[in-house]
Design a protein around this motif. Sequence first.
Motif, PDB file in Angstrom:
ATOM      1  N   HIS A  52       3.456   9.772  13.907  1.00 20.04           N
ATOM      2  CA  HIS A  52       4.242   9.747  12.677  1.00 20.04           C
ATOM      3  C   HIS A  52       3.393   9.256  11.507  1.00 20.04           C
ATOM      4  O   HIS A  52       3.756   8.320  10.789  1.00 20.04           O
ATOM      5  CB  HIS A  52       5.498   8.886  12.841  1.00 20.04           C
ATOM      6  N   GLY A  53       2.252   9.913  11.315  1.00 20.90           N
ATOM      7  CA  GLY A  53       1.433   9.641  10.146  1.00 20.90           C
ATOM      8  C   GLY A  53       0.807   8.261  10.142  1.00 20.90           C
ATOM      9  O   GLY A  53       0.609   7.635  11.180  1.00 20.90           O
ATOM     10  N   MET A  54       0.520   7.755   8.946  1.00 21.61           N
ATOM     11  CA  MET A  54      -0.174   6.481   8.785  1.00 21.61           C
ATOM     12  C   MET A  54       0.832   5.333   8.776  1.00 21.61           C
ATOM     13  O   MET A  54       0.978   4.588   7.811  1.00 21.61           O
ATOM     14  CB  MET A  54      -1.011   6.488   7.508  1.00 21.61           C
TER      15      MET A  54
ATOM     16  N   LEU B 116       0.812  -1.222   0.000  1.00 18.67           N
ATOM     17  CA  LEU B 116       0.000   0.000   0.000  1.00 18.67           C
ATOM     18  C   LEU B 116       0.844   1.270   0.000  1.00 18.67           C
ATOM     19  O   LEU B 116       0.347   2.339   0.339  1.00 18.67           O
ATOM     20  CB  LEU B 116      -0.964   0.026   1.205  1.00 18.67           C
ATOM     21  N   GLU B 117       2.112   1.160  -0.356  1.00 15.86           N
ATOM     22  CA  GLU B 117       2.982   2.342  -0.325  1.00 15.86           C
ATOM     23  C   GLU B 117       2.481   3.396  -1.304  1.00 15.86           C
ATOM     24  O   GLU B 117       2.220   3.116  -2.474  1.00 15.86           O
ATOM     25  CB  GLU B 117       4.415   1.939  -0.664  1.00 15.86           C
ATOM     26  N   GLY B 118       2.319   4.621  -0.800  1.00 10.80           N
ATOM     27  CA  GLY B 118       1.851   5.717  -1.614  1.00 10.80           C
ATOM     28  C   GLY B 118       0.343   5.801  -1.755  1.00 10.80           C
ATOM     29  O   GLY B 118      -0.173   6.749  -2.348  1.00 10.80           O
ATOM     30  N   VAL B 119      -0.378   4.820  -1.213  1.00 10.87           N
ATOM     31  CA  VAL B 119      -1.840   4.820  -1.285  1.00 10.87           C
ATOM     32  C   VAL B 119      -2.399   5.655  -0.139  1.00 10.87           C
ATOM     33  O   VAL B 119      -2.036   5.449   1.029  1.00 10.87           O
ATOM     34  CB  VAL B 119      -2.396   3.383  -1.209  1.00 10.87           C
ATOM     35  N   VAL B 120      -3.272   6.601  -0.427  1.00 12.58           N
ATOM     36  CA  VAL B 120      -3.894   7.421   0.605  1.00 12.58           C
ATOM     37  C   VAL B 120      -5.058   6.646   1.207  1.00 12.58           C
ATOM     38  O   VAL B 120      -5.985   6.241   0.501  1.00 12.58           O
ATOM     39  CB  VAL B 120      -4.390   8.762   0.033  1.00 12.58           C
ATOM     40  N   ALA B 121      -5.009   6.425   2.531  1.00 12.65           N
ATOM     41  CA  ALA B 121      -6.039   5.636   3.207  1.00 12.65           C
ATOM     42  C   ALA B 121      -6.967   6.483   4.062  1.00 12.65           C
ATOM     43  O   ALA B 121      -8.023   6.018   4.474  1.00 12.65           O
ATOM     44  CB  ALA B 121      -5.377   4.566   4.080  1.00 12.65           C
TER      45      ALA B 121
ATOM     46  N   ASN C 248     -16.354   7.764  10.760  1.00 11.41           N
ATOM     47  CA  ASN C 248     -16.058   6.351  10.528  1.00 11.41           C
ATOM     48  C   ASN C 248     -16.685   5.753   9.265  1.00 11.41           C
ATOM     49  O   ASN C 248     -17.849   5.979   8.956  1.00 11.41           O
ATOM     50  CB  ASN C 248     -16.487   5.520  11.735  1.00 11.41           C
ATOM     51  N   ARG C 249     -15.846   5.008   8.577  1.00 11.52           N
ATOM     52  CA  ARG C 249     -16.269   4.118   7.511  1.00 11.52           C
ATOM     53  C   ARG C 249     -15.295   2.945   7.560  1.00 11.52           C
ATOM     54  O   ARG C 249     -14.079   3.146   7.627  1.00 11.52           O
ATOM     55  CB  ARG C 249     -16.217   4.812   6.154  1.00 11.52           C
ATOM     56  N   ILE C 250     -15.810   1.732   7.549  1.00 12.74           N
ATOM     57  CA  ILE C 250     -14.946   0.567   7.716  1.00 12.74           C
ATOM     58  C   ILE C 250     -13.907   0.490   6.601  1.00 12.74           C
ATOM     59  O   ILE C 250     -14.209   0.771   5.428  1.00 12.74           O
ATOM     60  CB  ILE C 250     -15.782  -0.735   7.765  1.00 12.74           C
ATOM     61  N   PHE C 251     -12.674   0.161   6.962  1.00  8.48           N
ATOM     62  CA  PHE C 251     -11.615  -0.029   5.976  1.00  8.48           C
ATOM     63  C   PHE C 251     -11.867  -1.339   5.238  1.00  8.48           C
ATOM     64  O   PHE C 251     -11.987  -2.402   5.857  1.00  8.48           O
ATOM     65  CB  PHE C 251     -10.235  -0.074   6.654  1.00  8.48           C
ATOM     66  N   ARG C 252     -11.957  -1.253   3.930  1.00  9.71           N
ATOM     67  CA  ARG C 252     -12.213  -2.463   3.128  1.00  9.71           C
ATOM     68  C   ARG C 252     -11.529  -2.330   1.773  1.00  9.71           C
ATOM     69  O   ARG C 252     -12.166  -2.123   0.744  1.00  9.71           O
ATOM     70  CB  ARG C 252     -13.723  -2.662   2.962  1.00  9.71           C
ATOM     71  N   PRO C 253     -10.171  -2.404   1.756  1.00  6.19           N
ATOM     72  CA  PRO C 253      -9.460  -2.274   0.476  1.00  6.19           C
ATOM     73  C   PRO C 253      -9.702  -3.488  -0.422  1.00  6.19           C
ATOM     74  O   PRO C 253     -10.134  -4.544   0.042  1.00  6.19           O
ATOM     75  CB  PRO C 253      -7.992  -2.177   0.909  1.00  6.19           C
ATOM     76  N   GLN C 254      -9.400  -3.319  -1.685  1.00  7.11           N
ATOM     77  CA  GLN C 254      -9.537  -4.402  -2.651  1.00  7.11           C
ATOM     78  C   GLN C 254      -8.194  -5.116  -2.828  1.00  7.11           C
ATOM     79  O   GLN C 254      -7.132  -4.597  -2.497  1.00  7.11           O
ATOM     80  CB  GLN C 254      -9.993  -3.847  -4.001  1.00  7.11           C
ATOM     81  N   SER C 255      -8.260  -6.302  -3.347  1.00  6.58           N
ATOM     82  CA  SER C 255      -7.052  -7.042  -3.699  1.00  6.58           C
ATOM     83  C   SER C 255      -7.171  -7.521  -5.138  1.00  6.58           C
ATOM     84  O   SER C 255      -8.268  -7.567  -5.704  1.00  6.58           O
ATOM     85  CB  SER C 255      -6.858  -8.241  -2.763  1.00  6.58           C
ATOM     86  N   ILE C 256      -6.066  -7.871  -5.726  1.00 10.82           N
ATOM     87  CA  ILE C 256      -6.028  -8.371  -7.102  1.00 10.82           C
ATOM     88  C   ILE C 256      -5.749  -9.864  -7.056  1.00 10.82           C
ATOM     89  O   ILE C 256      -4.722 -10.299  -6.519  1.00 10.82           O
ATOM     90  CB  ILE C 256      -4.945  -7.649  -7.922  1.00 10.82           C
TER      91      ILE C 256
END
Length: 363
Positions: A179-181, A7-12, A348-356
């Motif tokens: 220190h950020g995310m 997830l490097e560089g991805v804004v969460a 709040n909104r639940i974290f639910r990233p996608q995967s490939i």
Amino acid sequence: MPKVTGLEGVVAAETNIGLVDGEKGHLVYRGYWAKDLALGYDFEAVAYLLLNGTLPNESELDSFTKALSSNRELPAHVKAIIDLLPAEMEMMSVIRTAISSMGDSFTQWPPTIDQAIRIISILPTIIAYRYHQTANTAFVAPNPSLGHVANYLYMLTGKEPNTAHVRALNAYFILTMEHGMNAGTFAARTIISTQSEIASAISGAVGAMKGPLHGGAPSEVIQMLNEIGDISNAEAWMRDVLSSGGRLMGFGHRVYKTRDPRAVALREVTSHLIGEDPWFNFAFEVENTAIRLLEEYKPGRRLYTNVEFYAAAVLSAVEMPTELFTATFTASRVVGWTSHLLEQVAINRIFRPQSIYTGEMPE
């Protein structure tokens, strides 16, 4: 398709708690330079800032300081659980277990600032209690007359700490609060986004910090300084390491491509303490030699002093046992974690990233 990892560089998330800009060497807490806060304020004021969004006035600071002090005592059941843990269980696992055991105290959702204060206050006591247990020494109860950082040192040693040591450790605590995310913060925000309780979120963050890629302590820096031994040996020792392709511990950072602002602030704080502790003078001289040699051997790589170098100097000067380095880092970073949890639940909104999917498809 390019490989996606880390997830490097991805804004969460969006946040107004802290800014980390590695290219410019910026570290900002709620609109203030972290360096200025470390040089001009105590732990309590900066913790209040991160949790509440503004620096406290005199009355607010007094109330907040008293709240931290009054929440230091360990519940009897937490002591009993720690007493039953195996002697070989490492400190970070003990912290995780102790915080988890307090889950019933933190069932309210969304979490509150009072819950955050409770966790921030009690974490140093958990560390001190376990430290004395494994050392077979008497536990030193919290001293309500001492500030947060001074009390931590007092609980470990049983002695009122040196003022210079408190100043240095206070700066370290402030500069490592947020220190950020980072991995711990992301883990905590992900857990709280499911509407789980704050104890679970902090336990998850502690689990992330436990990993050496996140919470790696500056023990390797101390090993390097101990091997150098004396400033007269520094250049020859470091030339030998660099010539053989080795690394100088405490220099270079994955994020910061200029001077780590945390290291700059710790250097400034400790520069005032050279006459009070010779360790700092030694560290200064080693740093100057290392920077010069790194530019000679690795020109253009922008390898500057990172926070671990001066963290090592500070933690060694205050005689912090090496097995407590990551735990001490955690006792600081918990302020940032809890601040992020309070921010997360507000939007709040639940974290639910996608995967490939990269596997095979059925025929």
